[in-house]
Design an enzyme around this catalytic site. Structure first.
Site, short mmCIF file in Angstrom:
data_model
loop_
_atom_site.label_atom_id
_atom_site.label_comp_id
_atom_site.label_asym_id
_atom_site.label_seq_id
_atom_site.Cartn_x
_atom_site.Cartn_y
_atom_site.Cartn_z
N GLN A 163 0.46 -1.66 -0.02
CA GLN A 163 0.23 0.01 -0.03
C GLN A 163 1.44 1.10 0.00
O GLN A 163 0.36 2.58 -0.21
CB GLN A 163 -0.90 -0.14 1.24
N HIS B 131 0.87 -9.31 4.25
CA HIS B 131 -0.07 -8.26 4.16
C HIS B 131 -1.53 -8.31 3.10
O HIS B 131 -0.22 -7.27 2.17
CB HIS B 131 -0.22 -7.05 4.93
N ASN C 236 -1.75 -10.87 8.41
CA ASN C 236 -2.90 -9.48 8.68
C ASN C 236 -4.17 -10.43 7.86
O ASN C 236 -4.34 -10.71 7.45
CB ASN C 236 -2.37 -7.94 7.71
N GLU C 237 -4.89 -10.17 9.31
CA GLU C 237 -6.25 -10.07 9.03
C GLU C 237 -6.08 -11.54 8.19
O GLU C 237 -7.80 -12.16 7.38
CB GLU C 237 -7.06 -9.40 7.77
C1 BGC Z 1 -6.66 -3.74 6.21
C2 BGC Z 1 -5.96 -2.55 5.76
C3 BGC Z 1 -6.53 -1.36 4.66
C4 BGC Z 1 -7.47 -1.07 6.23
C5 BGC Z 1 -8.90 -0.23 5.59
C6 BGC Z 1 -7.71 -3.03 7.31
O1 BGC Z 1 -8.42 -4.40 6.92
O2 BGC Z 1 -5.37 -4.47 7.24
O3 BGC Z 1 -5.17 -3.05 4.86
O4 BGC Z 1 -6.42 -0.53 4.04
O5 BGC Z 1 -8.08 -2.06 6.52
O6 BGC Z 1 -9.85 -0.51 4.83
#
Ligand code: BGC
Length: 407
Positions: free
Chosen positions: A18, A112, A156-157
């Protein structure tokens, strides 16, 4: 700020794809360049953080923060299967060392959303071999960087592919995604093509959980870092008639992952809003409710609810590894964050083990499928000159962070 304990982490977060720019060897770089593709914009130079990280770390330090959460890019470190780039690892070593030099606690995420193109060509996370491939990459990365890493996030997530599949959160119909995958497979000569953000979350989930467990052990074997995964935690609320569906969504999307985090050093809580579930699925925000640029309901109280949920279900330490808002009016960011932080202090007052608050994001950056539309940054970035301009929210949150550290 006596309500925040000594040593509390006050940070901002970014993710490699990003902000770095020109992530050529990644799966999403290809998808971003397909005709009539899924992405509003290609990531292009992003924020050129790959070259400007020193300046950006100094910026967040100067604002008053003591922690920086960022990711290292698998696609740069392993651009071809089994071939690891010493130059890329050296780059991240310099970046982590720079954090230490500026007295900033680095929190390093290993995955990520993006992966190497070769990995997507093999079906990505839907392929059972993803577990071993990811662990192999983590091992190389931690051997090269582990002595400098105090906090590591594996994935991540890890629950977001499932959430997107179940809730169609991408807003993109499945046939458009399928067409893009087909085209990507044709272009690369791969048999199948799938990415974390666009793939089949049901198929990916068991592999993501297994990959977290395996990489956790691999990383622990080479460092004294505290290790955990981060989760996208919506507060799910049942509207009348939606009780059963809501309980199912919470259990599949939140609870199964929180339970998988038991025994880890911490779990990263990442919350943006609540989702109300009715008889036939997720409901749009109520009429008249304020919406963010992502079309989420402006509902900062969700953070307190998900911290309590995470404490109960994961039974480990908690770090808010992301919380923030996409909005054009920076005053709304301050209002949102102030209310979210009040929730954190109520959790702390009740004795919940919350060790930090890391705001998403340091910079206005590439918001995945939405491109450069939504602005989550505490700091604005000029898309042509790359000039950084802190917004009032950056000074406001930085001052809270600084005051809390000095009591
Ligand atoms: C993610 C980020 C994303 C943010 C805002 C999260 O789900 O980890 O990468 O930019 O939310 O949408």
């Amino acid at each position: 700020m006596a309500e925040f304990p000594r040593g509390f982490l006050w940070g901002t977060a970014t993710a490699a794809h990003q902000v770095e720019g020109n992530n050529y060897s990644s799966d999403l770089w290809l998808l971003e360049h397909l005709p009539q593709g899924l992405f509003a914009d290609p990531s292009a130079d992003a924020c050129d953080h790959y070259h400007r990280y020193k300046y950006d770390i100094a910026l967040l330090k100067g604002l008053g923060f003591n922690c920086y959460r960022f990711s290292i890019e698998w696609a740069r470190i392993e651009p071809e299967s089994g071939r690891f780039s010493r130059a890329a690892l050296d780059h991240y070593r310099r970046m982590i060392a720079e954090c230490h030099a500026q007295a900033i606690m680095p929190m390093v995420t290993f995955h990520h959303f993006t992966a190497p193109l070769w990995f997507a060509m093999e079906g990505g996370w839907e392929n059972i071999r993803s577990v071993d491939w990811f662990a192999r990459y983590c091992e190389q990365a931690i051997k090269a960087l582990g002595d400098l890493i105090p906090f590591a996030c594996t994935i991540n997530e890890a629950n977001i592919p499932l959430m997107m599949t179940l809730m169609r959160a991408t807003g993109k119909p499945n046939d458009v995604i399928a067409r893009n995958h087909q085209l990507a497979a044709q272009r690369t000569g791969g048999q199948r093509f799938s990415t974390f953000l666009t793939g089949d979350g049901q198929a990916a989930t068991p592999h993501l959980i297994a990959a977290h467990r395996k990489s956790y052990d691999v990383i622990k074997a080479h460092t004294i870092a505290k290790v955990g995964m981060t989760l996208a935690l919506n507060e799910f609320q049942a509207a009348p008639g939606g009780e059963t569906l809501c309980a199912m969504a919470r259990s599949q999307i939140n609870t199964q992952f929180l339970e998988a985090a038991r025994g880890d050093d911490f779990v990263g809580v990442q919350t943006y809003t609540r989702v109300q579930i009715g008889e036939s699925g997720p409901l749009p925000p109520e009429h008249g409710a304020e919406r963010t640029q992502m079309d989420y309901e402006f509902y900062p109280e969700a953070l307190e609810a998900t911290l309590r949920e995470a404490a109960r279900d994961a039974q480990t330490r908690l770090i808010v590894t992301e919380n923030g808002i996409g909005c054009a009016d920076d005053q709304r960011r301050i209002a949102y964050t102030e209310r979210a932080l009040k929730g954190v202090t109520r959790c702390l007052a009740d004795g919940l083990p919350v060790d930090g608050y890391i705001h998403w994001s340091l910079l206005d950056n590439f918001e995945w499928l939405e491109g450069y539309g939504p602005t989550f940054g505490l700091v604005a970035v000029d898309r042509v000159t790359q000039a950084r301009t802190p917004k009032p929210s950056a000074y406001w949150l930085g001052a809270i962070a600084r005051a809390a550290q000095s009591h």
